[in-house]
Design a protein around this motif. Sequence first.
Motif, PDB file in Angstrom:
ATOM      1  N   MET A  18      -6.648  23.524  11.342  1.00  0.00           N
ATOM      2  CA  MET A  18      -5.919  22.615  10.455  1.00  0.00           C
ATOM      3  C   MET A  18      -6.679  21.288  10.405  1.00  0.00           C
ATOM      4  O   MET A  18      -7.144  20.788  11.424  1.00  0.00           O
ATOM      5  CB  MET A  18      -4.505  22.394  10.958  1.00  0.00           C
ATOM      6  N   THR A  19      -6.761  20.731   9.191  1.00  0.00           N
ATOM      7  CA  THR A  19      -7.395  19.440   8.985  1.00  0.00           C
ATOM      8  C   THR A  19      -6.386  18.506   8.350  1.00  0.00           C
ATOM      9  O   THR A  19      -5.651  18.904   7.435  1.00  0.00           O
ATOM     10  CB  THR A  19      -8.620  19.572   8.055  1.00  0.00           C
ATOM     11  N   GLU A  20      -6.346  17.262   8.848  1.00  0.00           N
ATOM     12  CA  GLU A  20      -5.393  16.294   8.329  1.00  0.00           C
ATOM     13  C   GLU A  20      -6.103  15.023   7.880  1.00  0.00           C
ATOM     14  O   GLU A  20      -7.125  14.643   8.472  1.00  0.00           O
ATOM     15  CB  GLU A  20      -4.346  15.950   9.396  1.00  0.00           C
ATOM     16  N   TYR A  21      -5.533  14.394   6.858  1.00  0.00           N
ATOM     17  CA  TYR A  21      -6.065  13.144   6.321  1.00  0.00           C
ATOM     18  C   TYR A  21      -4.895  12.200   6.072  1.00  0.00           C
ATOM     19  O   TYR A  21      -3.800  12.644   5.717  1.00  0.00           O
ATOM     20  CB  TYR A  21      -6.783  13.380   4.992  1.00  0.00           C
ATOM     21  N   GLU A  22      -5.167  10.913   6.203  1.00  0.00           N
ATOM     22  CA  GLU A  22      -4.113   9.942   5.939  1.00  0.00           C
ATOM     23  C   GLU A  22      -4.741   8.634   5.472  1.00  0.00           C
ATOM     24  O   GLU A  22      -5.762   8.204   6.001  1.00  0.00           O
ATOM     25  CB  GLU A  22      -3.295   9.714   7.213  1.00  0.00           C
ATOM     26  N   ARG A  23      -4.113   8.019   4.473  1.00  0.00           N
ATOM     27  CA  ARG A  23      -4.541   6.722   3.955  1.00  0.00           C
ATOM     28  C   ARG A  23      -3.297   5.897   3.664  1.00  0.00           C
ATOM     29  O   ARG A  23      -2.247   6.438   3.295  1.00  0.00           O
ATOM     30  CB  ARG A  23      -5.341   6.858   2.665  1.00  0.00           C
ATOM     31  N   SER A  24      -3.441   4.577   3.763  1.00  0.00           N
ATOM     32  CA  SER A  24      -2.341   3.659   3.470  1.00  0.00           C
ATOM     33  C   SER A  24      -2.846   2.539   2.577  1.00  0.00           C
ATOM     34  O   SER A  24      -4.038   2.222   2.577  1.00  0.00           O
ATOM     35  CB  SER A  24      -1.776   3.056   4.759  1.00  0.00           C
ATOM     36  N   ARG A  25      -1.903   1.922   1.871  1.00  0.00           N
ATOM     37  CA  ARG A  25      -2.236   0.793   1.008  1.00  0.00           C
ATOM     38  C   ARG A  25      -1.006  -0.101   0.892  1.00  0.00           C
ATOM     39  O   ARG A  25       0.114   0.393   0.728  1.00  0.00           O
ATOM     40  CB  ARG A  25      -2.666   1.289  -0.373  1.00  0.00           C
ATOM     41  N   THR A  26      -1.231  -1.386   0.936  1.00  0.00           N
ATOM     42  CA  THR A  26      -0.160  -2.352   0.735  1.00  0.00           C
ATOM     43  C   THR A  26      -0.036  -2.632  -0.752  1.00  0.00           C
ATOM     44  O   THR A  26      -1.040  -2.794  -1.446  1.00  0.00           O
ATOM     45  CB  THR A  26      -0.470  -3.654   1.500  1.00  0.00           C
ATOM     46  N   MET A  27       1.205  -2.676  -1.230  1.00  0.00           N
ATOM     47  CA  MET A  27       1.465  -2.925  -2.650  1.00  0.00           C
ATOM     48  C   MET A  27       2.449  -4.084  -2.786  1.00  0.00           C
ATOM     49  O   MET A  27       3.421  -4.157  -2.039  1.00  0.00           O
ATOM     50  CB  MET A  27       2.022  -1.670  -3.311  1.00  0.00           C
ATOM     51  N   PRO A  28       2.210  -4.975  -3.754  1.00  0.00           N
ATOM     52  CA  PRO A  28       3.043  -6.168  -3.915  1.00  0.00           C
ATOM     53  C   PRO A  28       4.324  -5.890  -4.695  1.00  0.00           C
ATOM     54  O   PRO A  28       4.526  -6.406  -5.798  1.00  0.00           O
ATOM     55  CB  PRO A  28       2.126  -7.132  -4.655  1.00  0.00           C
ATOM     56  N   ALA A  29       5.183  -5.053  -4.139  1.00  0.00           N
ATOM     57  CA  ALA A  29       6.448  -4.719  -4.797  1.00  0.00           C
ATOM     58  C   ALA A  29       7.429  -4.238  -3.734  1.00  0.00           C
ATOM     59  O   ALA A  29       7.032  -3.806  -2.655  1.00  0.00           O
ATOM     60  CB  ALA A  29       6.239  -3.635  -5.851  1.00  0.00           C
ATOM     61  N   GLN A  30       8.699  -4.316  -4.071  1.00  0.00           N
ATOM     62  CA  GLN A  30       9.743  -3.831  -3.176  1.00  0.00           C
ATOM     63  C   GLN A  30       9.580  -2.321  -2.960  1.00  0.00           C
ATOM     64  O   GLN A  30       9.157  -1.599  -3.868  1.00  0.00           O
ATOM     65  CB  GLN A  30      11.128  -4.123  -3.765  1.00  0.00           C
ATOM     66  N   PRO A  31       9.920  -1.822  -1.770  1.00  0.00           N
ATOM     67  CA  PRO A  31       9.722  -0.400  -1.483  1.00  0.00           C
ATOM     68  C   PRO A  31      10.451   0.528  -2.452  1.00  0.00           C
ATOM     69  O   PRO A  31       9.923   1.585  -2.813  1.00  0.00           O
ATOM     70  CB  PRO A  31      10.234  -0.233  -0.051  1.00  0.00           C
ATOM     71  N   GLU A  32      11.646   0.150  -2.894  1.00  0.00           N
ATOM     72  CA  GLU A  32      12.393   1.000  -3.834  1.00  0.00           C
ATOM     73  C   GLU A  32      11.654   1.122  -5.166  1.00  0.00           C
ATOM     74  O   GLU A  32      11.645   2.201  -5.776  1.00  0.00           O
ATOM     75  CB  GLU A  32      13.806   0.446  -4.051  1.00  0.00           C
ATOM     76  N   GLN A  33      11.039   0.033  -5.619  1.00  0.00           N
ATOM     77  CA  GLN A  33      10.274   0.072  -6.869  1.00  0.00           C
ATOM     78  C   GLN A  33       9.067   0.999  -6.737  1.00  0.00           C
ATOM     79  O   GLN A  33       8.774   1.781  -7.639  1.00  0.00           O
ATOM     80  CB  GLN A  33       9.781  -1.324  -7.253  1.00  0.00           C
TER      81      GLN A  33
ATOM     82  N   ASP B 163     -11.698   9.808  -0.683  1.00  0.00           N
ATOM     83  CA  ASP B 163     -11.930   9.148  -1.977  1.00  0.00           C
ATOM     84  C   ASP B 163     -10.766   9.393  -2.927  1.00  0.00           C
ATOM     85  O   ASP B 163     -10.313   8.482  -3.626  1.00  0.00           O
ATOM     86  CB  ASP B 163     -13.231   9.633  -2.621  1.00  0.00           C
ATOM     87  N   ALA B 164     -10.269  10.634  -2.953  1.00  0.00           N
ATOM     88  CA  ALA B 164      -9.148  10.970  -3.837  1.00  0.00           C
ATOM     89  C   ALA B 164      -7.876  10.234  -3.413  1.00  0.00           C
ATOM     90  O   ALA B 164      -7.122   9.742  -4.263  1.00  0.00           O
ATOM     91  CB  ALA B 164      -8.916  12.481  -3.848  1.00  0.00           C
ATOM     92  N   LEU B 165      -7.639  10.133  -2.116  1.00  0.00           N
ATOM     93  CA  LEU B 165      -6.462   9.412  -1.633  1.00  0.00           C
ATOM     94  C   LEU B 165      -6.554   7.927  -1.989  1.00  0.00           C
ATOM     95  O   LEU B 165      -5.575   7.336  -2.459  1.00  0.00           O
ATOM     96  CB  LEU B 165      -6.303   9.578  -0.119  1.00  0.00           C
ATOM     97  N   ASP B 166      -7.705   7.327  -1.758  1.00  0.00           N
ATOM     98  CA  ASP B 166      -7.888   5.913  -2.100  1.00  0.00           C
ATOM     99  C   ASP B 166      -7.680   5.681  -3.595  1.00  0.00           C
ATOM    100  O   ASP B 166      -6.994   4.740  -3.998  1.00  0.00           O
ATOM    101  CB  ASP B 166      -9.274   5.419  -1.684  1.00  0.00           C
ATOM    102  N   ALA B 167      -8.266   6.539  -4.420  1.00  0.00           N
ATOM    103  CA  ALA B 167      -8.127   6.400  -5.879  1.00  0.00           C
ATOM    104  C   ALA B 167      -6.670   6.592  -6.304  1.00  0.00           C
ATOM    105  O   ALA B 167      -6.164   5.861  -7.164  1.00  0.00           O
ATOM    106  CB  ALA B 167      -9.038   7.394  -6.595  1.00  0.00           C
ATOM    107  N   SER B 168      -5.986   7.548  -5.705  1.00  0.00           N
ATOM    108  CA  SER B 168      -4.583   7.797  -6.055  1.00  0.00           C
ATOM    109  C   SER B 168      -3.714   6.604  -5.691  1.00  0.00           C
ATOM    110  O   SER B 168      -2.846   6.197  -6.469  1.00  0.00           O
ATOM    111  CB  SER B 168      -4.075   9.048  -5.349  1.00  0.00           C
ATOM    112  N   LEU B 169      -3.927   6.043  -4.525  1.00  0.00           N
ATOM    113  CA  LEU B 169      -3.137   4.878  -4.115  1.00  0.00           C
ATOM    114  C   LEU B 169      -3.431   3.675  -5.010  1.00  0.00           C
ATOM    115  O   LEU B 169      -2.520   2.914  -5.343  1.00  0.00           O
ATOM    116  CB  LEU B 169      -3.393   4.559  -2.643  1.00  0.00           C
ATOM    117  N   ARG B 170      -4.685   3.514  -5.430  1.00  0.00           N
ATOM    118  CA  ARG B 170      -5.018   2.436  -6.385  1.00  0.00           C
ATOM    119  C   ARG B 170      -4.284   2.636  -7.704  1.00  0.00           C
ATOM    120  O   ARG B 170      -3.725   1.701  -8.271  1.00  0.00           O
ATOM    121  CB  ARG B 170      -6.529   2.390  -6.642  1.00  0.00           C
ATOM    122  N   ARG B 171      -4.297   3.876  -8.203  1.00  0.00           N
ATOM    123  CA  ARG B 171      -3.615   4.170  -9.478  1.00  0.00           C
ATOM    124  C   ARG B 171      -2.105   3.985  -9.349  1.00  0.00           C
ATOM    125  O   ARG B 171      -1.458   3.491 -10.277  1.00  0.00           O
ATOM    126  CB  ARG B 171      -3.963   5.574  -9.964  1.00  0.00           C
TER     127      ARG B 171
END
Length: 137
Positions: free
Chosen positions: A1-16, A115-123
Motif C-alpha cells: 500500500m502506498t499513501e500520499y497526503e497534501r495540505s493547503r491553507t485557504m482564506p475562507a471559513q471551513p464551511e465555505q 503534483d496532482a494533489l498540489d494542483a487540485s488544492l490550488r484549483r
Amino acid sequence: MTEYERSRTMPAQPEQVFDQAAHVDQLDAWLPAALHVQADDPPAVTVHEDHRDEDTPALLRSRPEQLRLEWGTRDRGSYAGWLQVAGLESGASEVTVHLSFFDDSHDPGGEDVQDALDASLRRLEEQVRLRADNTPG
C-alpha cells in the motif's frame, strides 16, 4: 500500500471550503484534469479517467457534520481517499487530501500524485475565492 497526503491553507471559513469541495456537480473544477465524476445513485458515482479512457465504479460520501469527503473504488478496492477541512483561528481553513493505493498498478507514482494533489488544492482554492468574490454582501 502506498499513501500520499497534501495540505493547503485557504482564506475562507471551513464551511465555505467544504461546500465548494463537496458539490458533486463541480468536482471537475478542482479534481485532477484527467478525472471526471458522474453521480449515479449517491453515494455511487462513476469516475472516468482520460489517460486510460476507463470508467471505474466508485463511492463518494459526504460527511458535512465532519467537513469530510471520503471516496474509493467500489468493486476492486484498489484506491481510497479523503478530504478534511479544518478551521484555523484566523478564520482561514486548512484542507488536507489523503490518498491510499492498495493496488500498486493503480498508483501513478509519487511525483505525479504529489503534483496532482498540489494542483487540485490550488484549483479548489481558486474555486473558493471565485465563489466568495461572487457572494452578495
